[in-house]
Design an enzyme around this catalytic site. Structure first.
Site, PDB file in Angstrom:
ATOM      1  N   MET A 268     -11.142  -6.141   5.661  1.00 21.78           N
ATOM      2  CA  MET A 268     -10.540  -4.992   6.353  1.00 21.78           C
ATOM      3  C   MET A 268     -10.240  -5.401   7.792  1.00 21.78           C
ATOM      4  O   MET A 268     -11.138  -5.829   8.524  1.00 21.78           O
ATOM      5  CB  MET A 268     -11.491  -3.788   6.356  1.00 21.78           C
ATOM      6  CG  MET A 268     -11.662  -3.101   5.017  1.00 21.78           C
ATOM      7  SD  MET A 268     -10.158  -2.668   4.131  1.00 21.78           S
ATOM      8  CE  MET A 268      -9.341  -1.558   5.279  1.00 21.78           C
TER       9      MET A 268
ATOM     10  N   SER B 179       0.843  -1.200   0.000  1.00 25.02           N
ATOM     11  CA  SER B 179       0.000   0.000   0.000  1.00 25.02           C
ATOM     12  C   SER B 179       0.875   1.246   0.000  1.00 25.02           C
ATOM     13  O   SER B 179       1.737   1.424   0.863  1.00 25.02           O
ATOM     14  CB  SER B 179      -0.898   0.005   1.242  1.00 25.02           C
ATOM     15  OG  SER B 179      -1.416   1.309   1.425  1.00 25.02           O
TER      16      SER B 179
HETATM   17  C1  DX5 Z   1      -6.672   1.787   5.115  1.00 26.48           C
HETATM   18  C2  DX5 Z   1      -6.095   1.343   3.803  1.00 26.48           C
HETATM   19  C3  DX5 Z   1      -4.921   0.456   3.902  1.00 26.48           C
HETATM   20  C4  DX5 Z   1      -3.716   0.939   4.626  1.00 26.48           C
HETATM   21  C5  DX5 Z   1      -2.895  -0.247   5.001  1.00 26.48           C
HETATM   22  O1  DX5 Z   1      -7.949   2.313   4.931  1.00 26.48           O
HETATM   23  O2  DX5 Z   1      -7.082   0.668   3.045  1.00 26.48           O
HETATM   24  O3  DX5 Z   1      -4.561  -0.049   2.620  1.00 26.48           O
HETATM   25  O4  DX5 Z   1      -2.846   1.765   3.935  1.00 26.48           O
HETATM   26  O5  DX5 Z   1      -2.806  -0.316   6.318  1.00 26.48           O
HETATM   27  P1  DX5 Z   1      -1.383  -0.174   7.046  1.00 26.48           P
HETATM   28  O6  DX5 Z   1      -0.879   1.180   6.740  1.00 26.48           O
HETATM   29  O7  DX5 Z   1      -1.762  -0.396   8.456  1.00 26.48           O
HETATM   30  O8  DX5 Z   1      -0.487  -1.256   6.514  1.00 26.48           O
END
Ligand code: DX5
Ligand code: ZN
Length: 240
Positions: free
Chosen positions: A150, A19
């Site tokens: 999620m 991400s």
């Molecule tokens: C949150 C997003 C995620 C996020 C990933 O709404 O959909 O993709 O960036 O989570 P972390 O940063 O905790 O890896």
């Protein structure tokens, strides 16, 4: 679309989908090139509209620009209201997998949206927020390429994983085995070096990792740690 099967299109599974939400967006091109040189082949692009979630990110123009610089597979996570209205723009921009939220549109419009996405030769996934129970999406699983669980409330990177959501992965894995379905299982939010192996062990093929990679200066080293953790898991699951 090179393959009709998402498992084949992504090739090496389990693997991480990185991400970019919390990376230095002003340096996006170089970051993506570095990730690619480290053998990352799936990028998770978080689209937020300030309404479905209380945060705003980027949209189709950025995806289109990025498409020119990388061969990575684009896993586009739409955290937007009424995704059926703008989905075509994300497809045209270069999304290869479009994941929309079960909670973002009326139930009777979901099947049409899945078909609309798949008619473009694009893979389609549905995501469920922490409070949405897995059985709600059972009717759609036979049409889907992926389910995104999620593991935090969508909206922000860097949150702590909600452990009560993790059992949904196991439930989905059991269901797909029982029904002989092909969809992949992804999980998103709060995944780190300490919990990724457990997540994979429960049946997750494509864990999304953002903050755990980009919260350190040398993210390359972190990427390598995650890659070795997914490989170890693969080895373990083979010997079982
Ligand atoms: C949150 C997003 C995620 C996020 C990933 O709404 O959909 O993709 O960036 O989570 P972390 O940063 O905790 O890896
Ligand atoms: Zn996401």
């Amino acid at each position: 679309m090179k393959s009709k099967n998402l498992r084949r299109a992504i090739k090496k599974l389990p693997t991480i989908s990185v991400s970019l939400l919390n990376c230095d967006l002003a340096n996006l091109k170089n970051i993506v090139k570095k990730l690619e040189s480290l053998d990352i082949n799936v990028l998770h692009l978080d689209i937020m509209d300030g309404s479905f979630v209380p945060n705003l990110t980027f949209g189709p123009p950025l995806i289109k620009c990025l498409r020119k610089y990388t061969k990575c597979f684009f896993d586009v996570h739409l955290m937007i209201e009424q995704p059926q209205k703008s989905v075509q723009q994300y497809i045209n921009a270069g999304a290869e997998l479009v994941v929309f939220h079960y909670e973002a549109l009326d139930e009777q419009k979901i099947q049409n949206l899945i078909f609309k996405i798949k008619n473009n030769n694009i893979f389609c996934g549905i995501s469920i927020k922490p409070k949405t129970e897995v059985p709600k999406i059972y009717p759609y699983l036979k049409y889907l390429d992926l389910v995104l669980v999620m593991t935090v409330e969508p909206g922000f990177g860097g949150q702590k994983i909600l452990t009560e959501c993790v059992s949904k992965i196991k439930l989905l894995d059991e269901y797909r085995k029982k029904e002989k379905l092909q969809f992949l299982i992804s999980a998103d939010g709060g995944i780190n070096e300490n919990n990724i192996r457990e997540i994979i062990k429960l049946g997750c093929d494509l864990p999304v990792v953002g903050n755990a990679i980009f919260s350190v200066k040398n993210f390359g080293q972190k990427v390598k740690i995650f890659q070795s953790l997914t490989k170890i898991q693969k080895f373990n699951s083979k010997v079982k």
